[in-house]
Design a protein around this motif. Structure first.
Motif, PDB file in Angstrom:
ATOM      1  N   ASP A 109      91.222  38.993  -1.515  1.00  0.00           N
ATOM      2  CA  ASP A 109      90.841  39.596  -0.276  1.00  0.00           C
ATOM      3  C   ASP A 109      90.522  41.200  -0.749  1.00  0.00           C
ATOM      4  OD1 ASP A 109      91.063  37.278   1.177  1.00  0.00           O
ATOM      5  OD2 ASP A 109      92.910  37.735   1.616  1.00  0.00           O
ATOM      6  N   HIS A 136      96.906  34.780  -1.187  1.00  0.00           N
ATOM      7  CA  HIS A 136      95.719  36.041  -1.069  1.00  0.00           C
ATOM      8  C   HIS A 136      96.336  37.193  -1.708  1.00  0.00           C
ATOM      9  CE1 HIS A 136      94.235  33.842   2.412  1.00  0.00           C
ATOM     10  NE2 HIS A 136      95.469  33.248   2.806  1.00  0.00           N
ATOM     11  N   ARG A 190      95.811  40.844  -1.558  1.00  0.00           N
ATOM     12  CA  ARG A 190      95.269  41.744  -0.428  1.00  0.00           C
ATOM     13  C   ARG A 190      95.983  43.200  -0.409  1.00  0.00           C
ATOM     14  NH1 ARG A 190      98.769  42.110   3.685  1.00  0.00           N
ATOM     15  NH2 ARG A 190     100.310  40.059   3.944  1.00  0.00           N
ATOM     16  N   TYR A 191      95.381  44.260   0.440  1.00  0.00           N
ATOM     17  CA  TYR A 191      96.148  45.342   0.652  1.00  0.00           C
ATOM     18  C   TYR A 191      97.234  45.030   1.826  1.00  0.00           C
ATOM     19  CZ  TYR A 191      93.332  47.917  -2.602  1.00  0.00           C
ATOM     20  OH  TYR A 191      92.791  48.434  -4.018  1.00  0.00           O
ATOM     21  N   ALA A 192      98.173  45.816   1.852  1.00  0.00           N
ATOM     22  CA  ALA A 192      99.236  45.734   2.944  1.00  0.00           C
ATOM     23  C   ALA A 192      98.666  45.942   4.070  1.00  0.00           C
ATOM     24  CB  ALA A 192     100.573  46.443   2.387  1.00  0.00           C
ATOM     25  N   ASN A 193      99.326  45.431   5.130  1.00  0.00           N
ATOM     26  CA  ASN A 193      98.697  45.689   6.495  1.00  0.00           C
ATOM     27  C   ASN A 193      99.458  47.185   6.843  1.00  0.00           C
ATOM     28  OD1 ASN A 193      97.206  43.452   6.956  1.00  0.00           O
ATOM     29  ND2 ASN A 193      99.036  42.345   7.171  1.00  0.00           N
ATOM     30  N   LYS A 194      99.168  47.766   7.813  1.00  0.00           N
ATOM     31  CA  LYS A 194      99.794  49.084   8.160  1.00  0.00           C
ATOM     32  C   LYS A 194     101.411  48.689   8.703  1.00  0.00           C
ATOM     33  CE  LYS A 194      99.402  53.422  10.685  1.00  0.00           C
ATOM     34  NZ  LYS A 194      98.526  54.130  11.654  1.00  0.00           N
ATOM     35  N   GLU A 239     103.796  47.094   7.264  1.00  0.00           N
ATOM     36  CA  GLU A 239     104.222  46.082   6.711  1.00  0.00           C
ATOM     37  C   GLU A 239     105.563  46.331   5.953  1.00  0.00           C
ATOM     38  OE1 GLU A 239     102.527  41.803   4.791  1.00  0.00           O
ATOM     39  OE2 GLU A 239     101.450  43.369   4.691  1.00  0.00           O
ATOM     40  N   LYS A 292     108.595  49.956   3.062  1.00  0.00           N
ATOM     41  CA  LYS A 292     107.716  49.937   4.042  1.00  0.00           C
ATOM     42  C   LYS A 292     106.511  50.290   3.379  1.00  0.00           C
ATOM     43  CE  LYS A 292     106.282  51.770   8.570  1.00  0.00           C
ATOM     44  NZ  LYS A 292     106.724  52.752   9.763  1.00  0.00           N
ATOM     45  N   ASP A 299     102.449  51.011   2.377  1.00  0.00           N
ATOM     46  CA  ASP A 299     101.223  51.641   2.770  1.00  0.00           C
ATOM     47  C   ASP A 299     100.118  50.932   2.999  1.00  0.00           C
ATOM     48  OD1 ASP A 299     102.780  53.905   3.442  1.00  0.00           O
ATOM     49  OD2 ASP A 299     102.683  54.384   1.168  1.00  0.00           O
ATOM     50  N   GLY A 300      99.029  51.288   3.277  1.00  0.00           N
ATOM     51  CA  GLY A 300      97.712  50.277   3.398  1.00  0.00           C
ATOM     52  C   GLY A 300      96.953  50.422   2.042  1.00  0.00           C
ATOM     53  N   GLN A 304     102.787  36.243   5.211  1.00  0.00           N
ATOM     54  CA  GLN A 304     103.595  37.370   4.782  1.00  0.00           C
ATOM     55  C   GLN A 304     103.327  37.652   3.400  1.00  0.00           C
ATOM     56  OE1 GLN A 304     107.810  36.642   5.257  1.00  0.00           O
ATOM     57  NE2 GLN A 304     107.632  34.921   3.838  1.00  0.00           N
TER      58      GLN A 304
END
Length: 794
Positions: free
Chosen positions: A208, A277, A279-283, A285, A296, A298-299, A309
């Motif tokens: 992704d 997947h 991907r980049y982390a969700n805000k 997350e 925590k 970052d995006g 998850q």
């Protein structure tokens, strides 16, 4: 990078000593920080086998053993280790042995039972600090063998401090490759055979974020016994490389990391829900790491996730929830290429530094993933058993790094190194380094291998040739240069000369930061936009200066608070003005600025005790301009957002405004913490460092004539403007014009004043006659009348 010398020599074994090898690596750019023995000194320690083991009759925690050490009689040894048991292969320090710390083994009685030796732990032999009991050796260990010899402990641990561009040497493979090239010998790599898939189980992989991760390989391995013991040969290689043995799965991934230079990670398959997947982390997350720290994300943080998850921070640290434990049976192996830009700085942001992030930040071979996966699978099945599924690969070819192609010219090589190296030798060096070389007339066309991501330009290839050829083989030669007179522009005045002119008048040179407090700057320049730094040193140093005044005023306040009564500072430097037309959107302009405050002079009986005023600073500026030979400057009353409206002037050279001078507006004195009035000036350096070259003129042999003019004009008209106008009317015989009196008062109308001017006339060719003199004077008077509505005073 820390590694065992014996491990390196199993790949490539040059006929040189350890010290010579260390020196060779350092001279090739792989600086060796240290050589240390992998084990402390001890002797008379052998391999033994526990033949009998039973409880001590008088001590609950002790056991009485009989140990076979290959001699005629069994040794009676009392042991307190909980893991001591019959048929265990152990390490025995016999009577007469000396262990680290000068600990001598003697015959003894423990609770009345004889003990002729000691069963040793790793800690007692000085190998590692902690232990869970005595050392357990493989069942095929040769009884009676000297333990140092059996384990190869006469070895050195080599610690190399690599520069960030040599990430390809963060492995035994990379260092062996270098040693092979330096000694012109072949490297023997271990054979890595493809592991045939015996299962169909696999996980689908989705890229992704292909820019951050253009290649990801995964493999399912089932029925793994994580409770197996890591082989002694592997745990020893890890220990000598500064890595602690944990469990066989983690140890295998660490071993592949050290051997091939490729980081890997293993997930508990049962905890991976659905597909994989990247991907980049969700805000917002969150992820709990293996060290139980919750972070925590970052995006811009790349993660490995399943359908529900995040499982791990990609290229940095695994997650606790998906980590392999001793109860795990099925695992998912990961081998991926992460772009350095995607990993750079992420570990440091969360206070981490891992072996994986250290390598990914510097770059990993984008073609190494499959070999690393096969090697890890091979070792895993060999040590822990299990069955492997097929390797699933997801790849984005357009985002993978492309091998660089660089041309090396023979002439450029000789010019930079100062010596001529045979073309055949250069070709050999490049080919042994793994480069694909095509030789043409006077140059080499080089295709760089994927693991050498630090090679991009011709100079990189020159460095490679130089270090492999040997810097010590390049003879030192004194540089030869021809002395030439440099062109010197006589009309150009150096900045140092301008500063010296002000120092002669009592100023001190100051150097202030180019970053200023945005609040101070906004107060002084309320209508001017400024550049804001994205990552400032501090909040009060977050704007690039629009003028040198903020820094000088802060320096002035600093010294005023320390009871300095006479203060005068001068500074040269750049100001930064946003400009869409300029390069990078900012115009950098050299400026010359000064500030004065306090008393006009130091305390002295012959001088009056008064404060600095506008005309003191104006005199300083005029002296500066006169010293630099700039004579066509005028001061025009003007307003400036930072200056007192009644004590400020713009400085013009011709029609160009080159700076400002005046008293700081009183409302800013509190802003900067000043307790006395401050007077400032600022000039554009490029407007005052060009002067007219003096030229010799003949001295007239004819007499000069002086005439005086007294005129009445509006009091708002500046005398300087009058003088400038008269000088520019084109009278060649006018050699001097001087204001010698100003009168305002009785006999003059209100709002008027009288200026008395002396006019000196002279001709180089003849004596001026009365008619000519009167004509010139009439021209001057008519100019005054037309330009300023002036009249002659009665």
């Amino acid at each position: 990078m820390k590694f065992s010398e014996n491990w390196l020599r199993s790949w490539v074994n040059p006929d040189i000593s350890s010290e010579a090898l260390s020196e060779q690596l350092s001279m090739a750019g792989l600086e060796v920080d240290g050589l240390e023995p992998v084990a402390a000194d001890f002797h008379t320690v052998v391999v033994g086998k526990v033949v009998e083991c039973g409880p001590h009759p008088d001590a609950d925690k002790l056991q009485v053993t009989k140990v076979d050490v290959g001699e005629n009689e069994l040794l009676d040894i009392v042991c307190g280790a909980p893991n001591c048991r019959k048929d265990l292969m152990v390490v025995v320090a016999k009577v007469g042995a000396v262990l680290p710390g000068d600990f001598k083994i003697k015959k003894a009685k423990l609770r009345g039972h004889p003990s002729h030796g000691m069963l040793c732990s790793f800690k007692e032999l000085g190998l590692i600090d902690d232990h869970d009991g005595i050392i357990e050796l493989p069942s095929d260990a040769p009884i009676g063998k000297d333990y140092r010899e059996y384990l190869g402990l006469d070895d050195l641990s080599i610690d190399i401090d690599l520069t960030p561009n040599r990430g390809d040497c963060l492995s035994i493979r990379g260092i062996a490759r270098e040693v092979g090239v330096l000694n012109n010998i072949d490297v023997s790599e271990p054979t890595v055979d493809a592991v045939e898939a015996t299962l169909e189980d696999a996980k689908a992989i989705h890229l992704d974020a292909p820019v951050g991760c253009p290649r990801y390989l995964g493999r399912v391995v089932k029925n793994v016994d994580v409770k197996q013991q890591t082989p002694l040969w592997m745990s020893e290689k890890l220990r000598r490389s500064g890595i602690r043995s944990i469990d066989p799965v983690v140890d295998i991934t660490n071993y592949v990391l050290l051997e091939l230079g490729h980081p890997m990670h293993a997930f508990d398959l049962d905890r991976v829900q659905g597909d994989v997947h990247v991907r980049y982390a969700n805000k917002g997350e969150t992820l709990t790491l293996l060290d139980e720290q919750e972070v925590k994300l970052d995006g811009d943080v790349l993660v490995i996730a399943d359908d529900k998850q995040a499982l791990a921070m990609a290229g940095v640290y695994g997650g606790l929830g998906s980590g392999v434990t001793r109860e795990s049976k099925d695992i998912f192996l990961e081998s991926a290429f992460f772009a350095p830009d995607a990993i750079l700085g992420k570990a440091r942001r969360f206070g981490l530094h891992t072996d994986a992030s250290h390598r990914y930040e510097r770059g990993v071979d984008p073609e190494l993933q499959r070999q690393a996966m096969e090697r890890a699978t091979q070792l895993l099945i060999e040590i822990c058993g299990g069955e492997a599924g097929p390797i699933v690969e997801a790849k984005s070819d357009e985002h993978l790094p492309k091998p660089a192609e660089v041309t090396l010219r023979a002439a450029r090589l000789a010019s930079v190194l100062g010596i001529d190296i045979e073309a055949a030798r250069v070709t050999e060096i490049l080919e042994r380094l793994g480069f694909d070389v095509k030789v043409e007339t006077g140059e080499w066309l080089v295709k760089v291998p994927t693991y050498r991501f630090d090679i991009a330009i011709e100079e990189d290839l020159i460095e490679e040739v130089a270090r492999v050829f040997g810097y010590n083989n390049i003879q030192a030669a004194a540089p030869a240069a021809q002395l030439r007179m440099r062109a010197q522009q006589e009309s150009l005045i150096s900045t140092h000369r301008l500063v010296d002119a002000m120092i002669e008048r009592g100023y001190q040179e100051a150097i202030t930061y180019s970053f200023v407090d945005p609040k101070h700057q906004a107060a002084l320049f309320d209508e001017s936009a400024s550049l804001t730094l994205p990552h400032p040193i501090s909040v009060d140093m977050s704007s690039m200066r629009l003028s040198l005044w903020p820094g000088l005023l802060n320096a002035l306040a600093h010294n005023q608070k320390r009871q300095q009564s006479v203060l005068a500072f001068v500074e040269t430097g750049l100001r930064f003005i946003p400009d869409e037309v300029a390069e990078n959107g900012v115009m950098q302009q050299p400026m010359f600025a000064g500030v004065r405050s306090g008393k006009a002079y130091g305390e002295h009986w012959s001088a009056e005790d008064r404060g600095v005023d506008f005309y003191d600073v104006k005199g300083d500026v005029e002296a500066l301009l006169k010293k630099s030979g700039v004579n066509d400057v005028r001061f025009v009353a003007s307003e400036h957002s930072a200056l007192h409206p009644g004590q400020s002037a713009a400085i013009y050279r011709g029609e160009r405004c080159i700076g400002y001078i005046g008293a700081l507006h009183p409302r800013f004195e509190k802003t900067f913490g000043l307790n006395q009035r401050a007077f400032v000036f600022e000039l554009q350096i490029d407007a005052i460092n060009q002067r007219s070259i003096p030229s010799a003129q003949p001295v007239s042999r004819f007499p000069s004539i002086r005439r005086d003019l007294a005129i009445v004009l509006d009091e708002r008209i500046a005398a300087g403007e009058v003088l400038t106008t008269l000088k520019n009317i084109g009278v060649n015989q006018l050699i001097d014009l001087n204001l010698f009196d100003v009168y305002q008062g009785d006999n003059l109308p209100e709002g008027k004043r009288s200026l008395a001017l002396s006019v000196t006339l002279q001709d180089n060719e003849k004596t001026l006659e009365e008619v000519e003199i009167n004509g010139i004077m009439e021209k001057l008077v008519s100019t005054l009348q037309s330009e300023f509505d002036a009249t002659l005073r009665d």
